[in-house]
Design a protein around this motif. Structure first.
Motif, short mmCIF file in Angstrom:
data_model
loop_
_atom_site.label_atom_id
_atom_site.label_comp_id
_atom_site.label_asym_id
_atom_site.label_seq_id
_atom_site.Cartn_x
_atom_site.Cartn_y
_atom_site.Cartn_z
N UNK A 260 0.82 -1.22 0.00
CA UNK A 260 0.00 0.00 0.00
C UNK A 260 0.85 1.27 0.00
N UNK A 261 2.05 1.22 0.59
CA UNK A 261 2.88 2.44 0.67
C UNK A 261 3.24 2.95 -0.72
N UNK A 262 3.36 2.05 -1.69
CA UNK A 262 3.75 2.48 -3.03
C UNK A 262 2.61 2.34 -4.03
N UNK A 263 1.44 1.94 -3.57
CA UNK A 263 0.32 1.75 -4.49
C UNK A 263 0.51 0.55 -5.38
N UNK A 310 -10.82 2.59 -2.46
CA UNK A 310 -10.52 1.34 -3.14
C UNK A 310 -10.12 1.62 -4.58
N UNK A 311 -9.00 1.07 -4.97
CA UNK A 311 -8.57 1.25 -6.36
C UNK A 311 -9.23 0.19 -7.20
N UNK A 312 -9.75 0.58 -8.37
CA UNK A 312 -10.45 -0.37 -9.25
C UNK A 312 -9.59 -0.76 -10.44
N UNK A 313 -8.89 0.21 -11.01
CA UNK A 313 -8.04 -0.03 -12.17
C UNK A 313 -6.68 0.60 -11.93
N UNK A 314 -5.59 0.08 -12.49
CA UNK A 314 -5.50 -1.08 -13.38
C UNK A 314 -5.72 -2.42 -12.69
N UNK A 315 -5.72 -2.46 -11.39
CA UNK A 315 -6.09 -3.69 -10.69
C UNK A 315 -6.82 -3.30 -9.42
N UNK A 316 -7.67 -4.20 -8.93
CA UNK A 316 -8.46 -3.90 -7.74
C UNK A 316 -7.60 -4.07 -6.50
N UNK A 328 -1.65 5.93 -4.88
CA UNK A 328 -2.46 5.28 -5.90
C UNK A 328 -1.65 4.46 -6.88
N UNK A 329 -0.32 4.58 -6.83
CA UNK A 329 0.50 3.78 -7.73
C UNK A 329 0.68 4.45 -9.08
N UNK A 330 0.79 3.65 -10.13
CA UNK A 330 1.14 4.15 -11.46
C UNK A 330 -0.02 4.06 -12.44
#
Lengths: 487, 168
Positions: A260-263, A310-316, A328-330
């Motif tokens: 989670x720290x880097x998404x 909750x992140x849905x894309x590019x992956x849940x 949130x990542x990349x």
């Protein structure tokens, strides 16, 4: 591809080209012109491009100029379940669905990858798991580009560097080292992670996409907090972490926290034969990063509280929402990144207009932009008689799937709290909802777990993971289907 | 607050799906603005108990499980005779079978002898014993001293203390 002419395109360079590359490109282009061609406009252009890009100060100014002229590197689309809320004496909830897209004409620039694979070689990996893992790693080694950097670390009770950070110059040597990995010993993840991060640091981090992929099949004992602290430090140095759990004995909450720290992504690989797929999918995404280290500033009017992200894309993937920023990542390739937020509004007695800043920050490697902020304020009106409007369909679908995932999480929470009866009732409800959604396999699993709960008062570890990652994958798939429809 | 029509769980207004049972809540939302558990809705009288009502001494079920979301505690009680619900006082040595002292009962308005749960010819029944803050069953305020049938999964509020009840 954008058709604009820039000093970079004149020299045929990516916008993050190194100074040596600028000189080399100029040398090779200038050789095309005969020495008497001083007045040739093409030559003049080339010279001008070189003079600007070869001077760090002038290049910096030029970069900021083209960044301003270019269309916004992130297109943000926000949907709300309601924009007008009634004045009420009890708390209310509403949802935000945020989709972030790269512009249609973004230059696809592959930034070299600095990848470290941290592999569990504990005794339990023996046999099929390790065999498939080796095959998967070999395929990765073959697929990577020559300019990429790879390192491979294994761990059991201690960590071993199987392959120190290297360019992909001699693939066979790397592959034969991978083949020599043998299974034995326990599972101590921290040592493996630390050695992996150290390998990544051998490469200048600012010029690469740095990512660590952990693959494990077991619990780690006593070093969980060390691992998480390390992942936070690594994220600060732009090192992303993804984690894959094999089989059913690993700690899912730990892996979620770790990434989670880097998404990053955490996922469940039930069948060792799927290792190849998962690993390749992940690496494909990493190679084409449009925006990196995307994060949302958690800045809200005092009347609002963020309940869940909750992140849905590019992956849940559930988002860690406790800090001041949500990682949130990349944004990978041309695909979107989307996430859902659940917010509550405190009881209100007057009309009120609230502004949610929704400030995103990201690096856009293709445009040499670092820590660029994007403001997308959204207005909410609290009023005496709001007109009822139906919430957007995409949003309802996403919330529906997410609700099932959370129902499953709550089953676990109830069991932890000793409320097996409540847990069984919840699981039964979940079975019904999964059936309604046409998720027959997951519904069958939920049904089996309901029976198990009533009979022996616990869940089976593999059933639990199947449901957790099954409902999670279901969210991603639904949303992906939706976004495909709209194209 | 709104109430899920399927499982009775209390949900924030604006919630799209019930967090407890997963039901789609939007159909209910337009008529369910801001009904608080202790507002008008809760004062409507429950249907009257049947005429042929009588208590029975041999219960048809053995155990009842009480789940308290507030503390996440679970109490399993044998049903033999009546279950008294209340708080144990220091001055008496009479302990109610369902003792809510340690569930912050005093702070949440549970009376010493708040209610009883007994077996009848209509199954399990709940009766408020003229408690100070009243008893609510699925958000209906119960008139005192009248038995009211209980179903597994029901939500009871003794004062402000929410209890879920489960039995076979």
């Amino acid at each position: 591809m954008s058709g604009e002419t820039t000093y970079y395109s004149i020299l045929g360079l990516p916008s993050n080209a190194q100074p040596e590359a600028v000189r080399e490109a100029f040398a090779s282009h200038v050789a095309r012109f005969p020495s008497e061609a001083q007045d040739d406009p093409e030559y003049q252009k080339l010279l001008q491009a070189y003079e600007v890009l070869n001077d760090p100060d002038r290049r910096a100014i030029y970069d900021s100029l083209i960044a301003e002229m270019a269309p916004s590197p992130l297109i943000v689309n926000i949907q709300l379940s309601r924009t007008k809320l009634p004045i009420a004496a009890s708390p209310q909830v509403f949802y935000l669905l945020v989709e972030v897209n790269p512009p249609r004409q973004s230059a696809q620039l592959r930034r070299p990858l600095n990848l470290c694979l941290v592999l569990d070689r504990s005794t339990s990996m023996q046999g099929q798991r390790l065999d498939f893992l080796k095959t998967a790693v070999e395929l990765v080694v073959e697929k990577l580009a020559p300019e990429d950097v790879i390192s491979i670390v294994t761990f059991s009770d201690r960590a071993e560097v199987v392959q120190a950070a290297t360019h992909l110059t001699s693939r066979n040597a790397i592959i034969s080292r991978v083949r020599s990995i043998r299974a034995s010993g326990g599972t101590e993840i921290y040592h493996g992670l630390l050695a992996g991060v150290e390998q990544l640091q051998q490469t200048p981090l600012s010029q690469y996409n740095n990512h660590l992929i952990l693959l494990t099949d077991g619990h780690t004992y006593g070093d969980i907090q060390d691992c998480i602290d390390l992942s936070v430090r690594a994220a600060g140095q732009r090192i992303g972490i993804s984690a894959f759990g094999l089989g059913d004995e690993w700690n899912d909450n730990f892996l979620d926290k770790l990434v989670s720290a880097s998404g990053g992504q955490s996922a469940f690989i039930e069948d060792p034969a799927q290792i190849v797929n998962h690993l390749q999918q992940r690496i494909k995404g990493l190679g084409l990063i449009h925006a990196r280290n995307l994060r949302l500033k958690k800045e809200l009017p005092s009347q609002l509280t963020l309940q869940y992200g909750f992140k849905l894309l590019p992956f849940a993937q559930p988002l860690e929402a406790s800090g001041s920023e949500i990682k949130l990542g990349n944004i990978e390739g041309k695909g979107a990144l989307s996430f859902l937020l659940e917010l509550t509004l405190q009881p209100q007695s007057h009309e009120l207009r609230l502004s949610i800043p929704l400030e995103l920050t990201a690096d856009i490697p293709g445009r040499n932009l670092k820590d660029q902020t994007f403001k997308n304020p959204v207005q909410i009106l609290v009023t005496a008689n709001p007109l009822e409007t139906a919430p957007p369909k995409d949003l309802v679908k996403a919330v529906r799937m997410l609700n099932m995932y959370r129902m499953n999480e709550k089953v676990w929470e109830e069991i932890e709290a000793g409320n097996v009866g409540v847990a069984a009732t919840r699981m039964q409800h979940l079975t019904t909802r999964l059936l309604e959604a046409g998720e027959i396999k997951l519904a069958q699993q939920a049904h089996a777990e309901t029976e198990r709960l009533t009979r022996v008062g616990s869940l089976s570890p593999e059933g639990w993971k199947r449901l957790k990652y099954g409902t999670r994958a279901m969210i991603g798939e639904t949303v992906r289907m939706e976004s495909d429809d709209s194209v | 607050m709104i109430q899920c029509k399927e499982c009775g769980a209390t949900q924030y207004e604006g919630a799209l799906f019930c967090s407890e049972c997963g039901r789609f809540l939007m159909e209910d939302s337009h008529k369910a603005t801001d009904v608080l558990p202790f507002s008008d809705y809760g004062h409507r009288p429950p249907p009257p108990p049947p005429d042929d009502f009588k208590l029975e001494t041999t219960p048809g079920i053995k155990t009842i499980t009480f789940v308290i979301p507030h503390s996440r505690h679970r109490h399993m009680l044998e049903l033999s005779g009546q279950i008294r619900v209340g708080r144990s006082g220091s001055e008496t040595d009479d302990f109610p079978e369902l003792d809510l002292t340690d569930e912050d009962g005093a702070e949440l308005g549970v009376s010493r002898l708040h209610a009883t749960i007994q077996w009848s010819n209509h199954g399990l029944v709940l009766m408020d014993l003229e408690s100070t803050n009243g008893t609510m069953l699925n958000n209906y305020r119960l008139p005192a001293k009248r038995p009211y049938p209980l179903h597994s999964g029901d939500e009871i509020r003794f004062g402000d203390l929410l209890v879920h009840v489960f039995f076979d």
